[in-house]
Motif scaffolding. Structure first.
Motif, PDB file in Angstrom:
ATOM      1  N   ASP A  50      -7.703   7.099   2.993  1.00 46.24           N
ATOM      2  CA  ASP A  50      -8.151   5.704   2.924  1.00 46.24           C
ATOM      3  C   ASP A  50      -8.594   5.229   4.302  1.00 46.24           C
ATOM      4  OD1 ASP A  50      -7.751   4.966   0.181  1.00 46.24           O
ATOM      5  OD2 ASP A  50      -5.612   5.146   0.536  1.00 46.24           O
ATOM      6  N   VAL A  83      -7.585  -2.400   4.137  1.00 48.43           N
ATOM      7  CA  VAL A  83      -8.274  -1.230   3.609  1.00 48.43           C
ATOM      8  C   VAL A  83      -9.753  -1.549   3.454  1.00 48.43           C
ATOM      9  CG1 VAL A  83      -8.519   0.304   1.633  1.00 48.43           C
ATOM     10  CG2 VAL A  83      -6.247  -0.304   2.447  1.00 48.43           C
ATOM     11  N   TYR A 138     -19.394   0.178   2.722  1.00 48.28           N
ATOM     12  CA  TYR A 138     -18.075   0.235   2.097  1.00 48.28           C
ATOM     13  C   TYR A 138     -18.068  -0.627   0.837  1.00 48.28           C
ATOM     14  CZ  TYR A 138     -16.664   2.389   6.469  1.00 48.28           C
ATOM     15  OH  TYR A 138     -16.559   3.241   7.547  1.00 48.28           O
ATOM     16  N   ASP A 172     -12.024   1.064   2.415  1.00 43.53           N
ATOM     17  CA  ASP A 172     -12.354   1.804   1.196  1.00 43.53           C
ATOM     18  C   ASP A 172     -11.730   3.183   1.243  1.00 43.53           C
ATOM     19  OD1 ASP A 172     -13.676   1.874  -1.353  1.00 43.53           O
ATOM     20  OD2 ASP A 172     -15.261   0.668  -0.458  1.00 43.53           O
ATOM     21  N   ARG A 173     -11.799   3.860   0.112  1.00 48.43           N
ATOM     22  CA  ARG A 173     -11.486   5.270   0.094  1.00 48.43           C
ATOM     23  C   ARG A 173     -12.571   6.009   0.851  1.00 48.43           C
ATOM     24  NH1 ARG A 173      -7.073   7.858  -0.677  1.00 48.43           N
ATOM     25  NH2 ARG A 173      -8.085   9.611  -1.717  1.00 48.43           N
ATOM     26  N   TYR A 201       0.840  -1.192   0.000  1.00 46.01           N
ATOM     27  CA  TYR A 201       0.000   0.000   0.000  1.00 46.01           C
ATOM     28  C   TYR A 201       0.876   1.243   0.000  1.00 46.01           C
ATOM     29  CZ  TYR A 201      -2.936   3.734   1.882  1.00 46.01           C
ATOM     30  OH  TYR A 201      -3.583   4.921   2.081  1.00 46.01           O
ATOM     31  N   GLU A 214      -9.053   6.460   9.396  1.00 41.94           N
ATOM     32  CA  GLU A 214      -8.289   6.889   8.230  1.00 41.94           C
ATOM     33  C   GLU A 214      -6.807   6.595   8.442  1.00 41.94           C
ATOM     34  OE1 GLU A 214      -7.389  10.907   5.557  1.00 41.94           O
ATOM     35  OE2 GLU A 214      -8.989  10.915   7.082  1.00 41.94           O
ATOM     36  N   THR A 263      -4.111   9.922   4.510  1.00 41.69           N
ATOM     37  CA  THR A 263      -4.165   9.356   3.167  1.00 41.69           C
ATOM     38  C   THR A 263      -5.522   9.449   2.496  1.00 41.69           C
ATOM     39  OG1 THR A 263      -4.747   7.152   3.965  1.00 41.69           O
ATOM     40  CG2 THR A 263      -2.383   7.701   3.832  1.00 41.69           C
TER      41      THR A 263
END
Length: 505
Positions: A392, A404, A420, A406-407, A311, A360, A390
Motif C-alpha cells: 500500500d 493511504v 492514484y 492507493d494500492r 488499517y 510503501e 504491505t
C-alpha cells in the motif's frame, strides 16, 4: 502457555451467565459457548487430531463458527478459515495447500450451495481425512456431529510462537498464500484492540463482517470475547438487517468496510428509531479499504458517530494503525501506529522516504505474521529485518498520521504520470449525483493507460457521461481526470464488501 482460546475461557470463568452470542432467536451464555467448544475439542482428539494439525472451517456468521474456531484452538490445532464463496476446485486447493486433516463445512442454503461445493472439494483432497457437516440449526449440529462428546476439556498447552490461524490472502496478485499467524500475534492484537477501543462494561458488538476474515476475527470476535462483550452475529449483511439488530440489541460497537457504511447512510430508516440507534452506538470502526471522506461525513450527520478508521492486513493480524480515542480524528487518515507497532514508508529499495512524500507502508511489531506457509521465497520478498512490506502506498503528515494513497498495484500510469485512483474517487464522490465510484486504469495505445470511472448514481439522479467528464475536467489536473465513464447499477464485491477492481478492469 498462550493459547488464544484463553480469551474465551477467562471470560466464561468471570461472566458465565452473561450473553456471549446472539443470532436471530438464539442466545448463548459464555458458559454455554465454552462448553460447546470443549465438545469440539473432544471430537477432534477422538478423531486422532494432534496438536499442530490444521483444521479447515467454512462457515457464515452463526454461533457454530466461534464454537468450532475456539474448539480447534483448545485441541492445540491450527484454524484454517476459508471464504464461504469458494468453489470446489478452490476449496480443494486450500485443503491441500494447508495440509488440512479435517474440514468443518457449513451445509449452505439458497444461493449458497456451500455444502455441495465443500464436499466436492474435500473429495479432491485425499490427505484431508475427516469431513464434518455444519448444520444451519445449532441444535441439529450439536445433536449430530457432537453427539456423545464431553463438555469438559483441558486446553492443550501451546507456545506463543506456535501457529494459531492460517489466513489465506485473496489471491488478487496470484495464487492464494497462507499467512501463518501465531497465538502471540492474535492474542496481542486482540488485547491491543481493548487498549485502543476503550472497551466498556456491557459492550454489544454487531458483527456484520465475515468471521473467516481477519478484520471481524481479531477486531470483534477475539477482542470482544476477551472483553466479555455480547456478540450479535449477522449471517448476511444488509442495511435493513443491520439497523434492525442495532435497535433491537442496543448495539454499542459496529465495525465495517466502507461499502457497509455507504449502505447504512442510503438505507430506508422509516422502520427503525435512528435516534435510539445513535444514542447507544459508542464507536464505529472502518477498515479493509480506504474510507471516502464524504461517507465519513454522511455517517456523522445521520447517526451522530464519528468513524474511526484503522488499517491492517491479514499478514498483520490485522490491525497496525488507528485513529486513537483521545486524539483528533482526521477523516481520510488511517491514523497512527497502535501500541507495540512501528510503521515507516519506503521506496522500492527499502529506503525510508521523508514526510510528505509517498512511499510503501512497512510494518514491524508483535502483529507481523510468522511467514507464508511453505513459501520461504515469497516471505523473503515481503519481510526484511522484521519489516513487512504491505503493497500500500501512503503519505505521513507532520502530526504522524498516515494517509493511504492507493494500492501499489492499483496505481495508474498515464502518459508517464502517476495517477492514484483513491484521490480521484474522493473528488468524484462530492458530485451531488454520485453515490459510489471506482476508478481503474484501462489499456491505451499511446498513453499506456487511460483513466476510467465506474459510477453508481444516486436514486433518481440524472447524469450523463459527458457531463461527469466535463465536471471532472474542471476539478482535476489535466493528466488525472477520467476520460471514460461507465454507469452501473451495482459493483462486483468480495464477501467482505471490497469492490473488485480486477473484475471492473
Amino acid at each position: 502457555m498462550l493459547n488464544l482460546a484463553s480469551l474465551l475461557e477467562d471470560s466464561a470463568g468471570r461472566w458465565p451467565t452473561r450473553d456471549a452470542l446472539v443470532c436471530d432467536d438464539t442466545r448463548l451464555t459464555y458458559a454455554e459457548v465454552d462448553a460447546a467448544t470443549n465438545r469440539i475439542a473432544n471430537l477432534l482428539v477422538e478423531a486422532g487430531i494432534r496438536p499442530g494439525d490444521r483444521i479447515a472451517l467454512s462457515c457464515i456468521n452463526i454461533p457454530q463458527f466461534p464454537i468450532i474456531y475456539y474448539g480447534i484452538l483448545k485441541a492445540g490445532a491450527v484454524v484454517v478459515p476459508m471464504n464461504v464463496l469458494l468453489k470446489a476446485r478452490e476449496i480443494a486447493y486450500h485443503l491441500t495447500d494447508s495440509s488440512a486433516k479435517a474440514y468443518f463445512c457449513f451445509e449452505g442454503g439458497p444461493g449458497l450451495p456451500l455444502g455441495e461445493e465443500g464436499k466436492a472439494g474435500f473429495d479432491k483432497a485425499p490427505e484431508c481425512t475427516h469431513f464434518f457437516p455444519v448444520a444451519t440449526a445449532l441444535d441439529s449440529f450439536l445433536d449430530t456431529v457432537l453427539a456423545g462428546t464431553s463438555a469438559t476439556f483441558e486446553s492443550v498447552p501451546v507456545s506463543a510462537t506456535d501457529t494459531a490461524v492460517i489466513l489465506y490472502t485473496s489471491g488478487t496478485t496470484g495464487t492464494p498464500k497462507g499467512a501463518e499467524l501465531t497465538h502471540a500475534n492474535m492474542m496481542l492484537n486482540a488485547l491491543t484492540c481493548h487498549r485502543i477501543f476503550g472497551t466498556v462494561a456491557d459492550e454489544v458488538h454487531l458483527i456484520a463482517l465475515p468471521l473467516f476474515h481477519s478484520f471481524g476475527q481479531s477486531i470483534q470476535l477475539n477482542s470482544g470475547f476477551g472483553a466479555g462483550a455480547t456478540l450479535v452475529l449477522l449471517p448476511r449483511f444488509t442495511p435493513a438487517a443491520a439497523l434492525a439488530a442495532m435497535e433491537r440489541e442496543r448495539v454499542t460497537f459496529f465495525a465495517g468496510v466502507p461499502t457497509m457504511y455507504w449502505g447504512l447512510v442510503g438505507a430506508d430508516t422509516d422502520t427503525v428509531d435512528v435516534k435510539a440507534i445513535a444514542g447507544k452506538l459508542r464507536m464505529a470502526v472502518s477498515g479493509g479499504a480506504a474510507l471516502p471522506v464524504e461517507i465519513h461525513e454522511q455517517v456523522l450527520r445521520v447517526y451522530g458517530v464519528e468513524i474511526r478508521e484503522g488499517y491492517g492486513l491479514s499478514e498483520t493480524s490485522p490491525i497496525a494503525t488507528f485513529n486513537h480515542p483521545g486524539r483528533p480524528v482526521k477523516p481520510g487518515s488511517i491514523g497512527e501506529p497502535v501500541w507495540g507497532v512501528r510503521v515507516k514508508l519506503v521506496d522500492k529499495d527499502w529506503r525510508e522516504v521523508p514526510d510528505g512524500e509517498a512511499g510503501e507502508i512497512a510494518v514491524r511489531g508483535h502483529n507481523v505474521m510468522k511467514g507464508y506457509l511453505d513459501r520461504p521465497e515469497a516471505t523473503e520478498q515481503v519481510i526484511r529485518d522484521g519489516w513487512f512490506r504491505t503493497g500500500d502506498i501512503a503519505t505521513r503528515d507532520s502530526d504522524g498520521y498516515y494517509f493511504v494513497v492507493d494500492r501499489a498495484k492499483d496505481m495508474i500510469v498515464r502518459g508517464g504520470f502517476n495517477v492514484y485512483p483513491r484521490e480521484l474517487e474522493e473528488v468524484i464522490l462530492t458530485h451531488p449525483a454520485v453515490s459510489l465510484v471506482a476508478v481503474v486504469g484501462v489499456p491505451h495505445p499511446s498513453h499506456g493507460e487511460e483513466v476510467k470511472a465506474f459510477v453508481i448514481k444516486k436514486p433518481g439522479a440524472e447524469l450523463t457521461e459527458d457531463e461527469l467528464v466535463a465536471w471532472c475536467r474542471e476539478n482535476m489536473a489535466g493528466y488525472k481526470y477520467p476520460r471514460i465513464v461507465e454507469f452501473r447499477g451495482e459493483f462486483p464485491m468480495t464477501s467482505t464488501g471490497k469492490i473488485l477492481k480486477r473484475e471492473l478492469r
